[in-house]
Design a protein around this motif. Structure first.
Motif, PDB file in Angstrom:
ATOM      1  N   ALA A  23     -18.040 -48.644 -43.050  1.00  0.00           N
ATOM      2  CA  ALA A  23     -17.054 -49.194 -43.982  1.00  0.00           C
ATOM      3  C   ALA A  23     -15.664 -48.721 -43.599  1.00  0.00           C
ATOM      4  O   ALA A  23     -15.484 -47.617 -43.090  1.00  0.00           O
ATOM      5  N   VAL A  24     -14.691 -49.584 -43.841  1.00  0.00           N
ATOM      6  CA  VAL A  24     -13.280 -49.227 -43.695  1.00  0.00           C
ATOM      7  C   VAL A  24     -12.686 -49.347 -45.091  1.00  0.00           C
ATOM      8  O   VAL A  24     -12.864 -50.359 -45.769  1.00  0.00           O
ATOM      9  N   ALA A  25     -12.002 -48.282 -45.519  1.00  0.00           N
ATOM     10  CA  ALA A  25     -11.465 -48.259 -46.877  1.00  0.00           C
ATOM     11  C   ALA A  25      -9.977 -47.924 -46.874  1.00  0.00           C
ATOM     12  O   ALA A  25      -9.462 -47.298 -45.952  1.00  0.00           O
ATOM     13  N   ARG A  26      -9.311 -48.348 -47.916  1.00  0.00           N
ATOM     14  CA  ARG A  26      -7.910 -47.996 -48.122  1.00  0.00           C
ATOM     15  C   ARG A  26      -7.825 -46.529 -48.529  1.00  0.00           C
ATOM     16  O   ARG A  26      -8.847 -45.921 -48.885  1.00  0.00           O
ATOM     17  N   PRO A  27      -6.629 -45.941 -48.496  1.00  0.00           N
ATOM     18  CA  PRO A  27      -6.486 -44.535 -48.901  1.00  0.00           C
ATOM     19  C   PRO A  27      -6.951 -44.248 -50.325  1.00  0.00           C
ATOM     20  O   PRO A  27      -7.404 -43.153 -50.631  1.00  0.00           O
ATOM     21  N   ASP A  28      -6.896 -45.252 -51.206  1.00  0.00           N
ATOM     22  CA  ASP A  28      -7.355 -45.037 -52.583  1.00  0.00           C
ATOM     23  C   ASP A  28      -8.866 -45.198 -52.740  1.00  0.00           C
ATOM     24  O   ASP A  28      -9.405 -45.052 -53.829  1.00  0.00           O
ATOM     25  N   GLY A  29      -9.562 -45.486 -51.633  1.00  0.00           N
ATOM     26  CA  GLY A  29     -11.017 -45.559 -51.657  1.00  0.00           C
ATOM     27  C   GLY A  29     -11.592 -46.955 -51.773  1.00  0.00           C
ATOM     28  O   GLY A  29     -12.802 -47.139 -51.667  1.00  0.00           O
ATOM     29  N   LEU A  30     -10.759 -47.966 -51.994  1.00  0.00           N
ATOM     30  CA  LEU A  30     -11.243 -49.335 -52.116  1.00  0.00           C
ATOM     31  C   LEU A  30     -11.680 -49.849 -50.740  1.00  0.00           C
ATOM     32  O   LEU A  30     -10.888 -49.857 -49.802  1.00  0.00           O
ATOM     33  N   PRO A  31     -12.945 -50.263 -50.605  1.00  0.00           N
ATOM     34  CA  PRO A  31     -13.398 -50.764 -49.301  1.00  0.00           C
ATOM     35  C   PRO A  31     -12.745 -52.104 -48.974  1.00  0.00           C
ATOM     36  O   PRO A  31     -12.658 -52.985 -49.826  1.00  0.00           O
ATOM     37  N   ILE A  32     -12.267 -52.231 -47.735  1.00  0.00           N
ATOM     38  CA  ILE A  32     -11.680 -53.502 -47.298  1.00  0.00           C
ATOM     39  C   ILE A  32     -12.567 -54.208 -46.280  1.00  0.00           C
ATOM     40  O   ILE A  32     -12.354 -55.378 -45.982  1.00  0.00           O
ATOM     41  N   TRP A  33     -13.566 -53.508 -45.740  1.00  0.00           N
ATOM     42  CA  TRP A  33     -14.515 -54.111 -44.810  1.00  0.00           C
ATOM     43  C   TRP A  33     -15.789 -53.286 -44.797  1.00  0.00           C
ATOM     44  O   TRP A  33     -15.748 -52.059 -44.811  1.00  0.00           O
TER      45      TRP A  33
END
Length: 72
Positions: A23-33
């Motif tokens: 998984a790739v996530a934003r700094p706030d933890g929301l997964p983007i992929w």
């Protein structure tokens, strides 16, 4: 047991069946992929390289000056 076929979804490290999902996530933890599930016997780095994640993150670091944090 030596000589028996080993299931690709079996992880000897965890002694159980499972999958490896990247998984790739934003700094706030929301997964983007997230990746499709890969057999549990594969190492994280092998999965990331197979899926092209490491190449994409290297490109983002060099072209966009976007740093990446990864777990060990």
């Amino acid at each position: 047991v030596k000589g028996e076929t080993i299931d690709a979804w079996y992880s000897g490290k965890h002694r159980d069946f499972g999958a490896n999902i990247q998984a790739v996530a934003r700094p706030d933890g929301l997964p983007i992929w997230t990746s499709p599930a890969m057999p549990g016997h594969l190492h994280d780095l092998t999965c990331a390289q197979t899926l092209g994640v490491t190449a994409a993150l290297n490109w983002a670091a060099t072209e966009l000056d976007l740093p990446t944090l990864a777990d060990s």
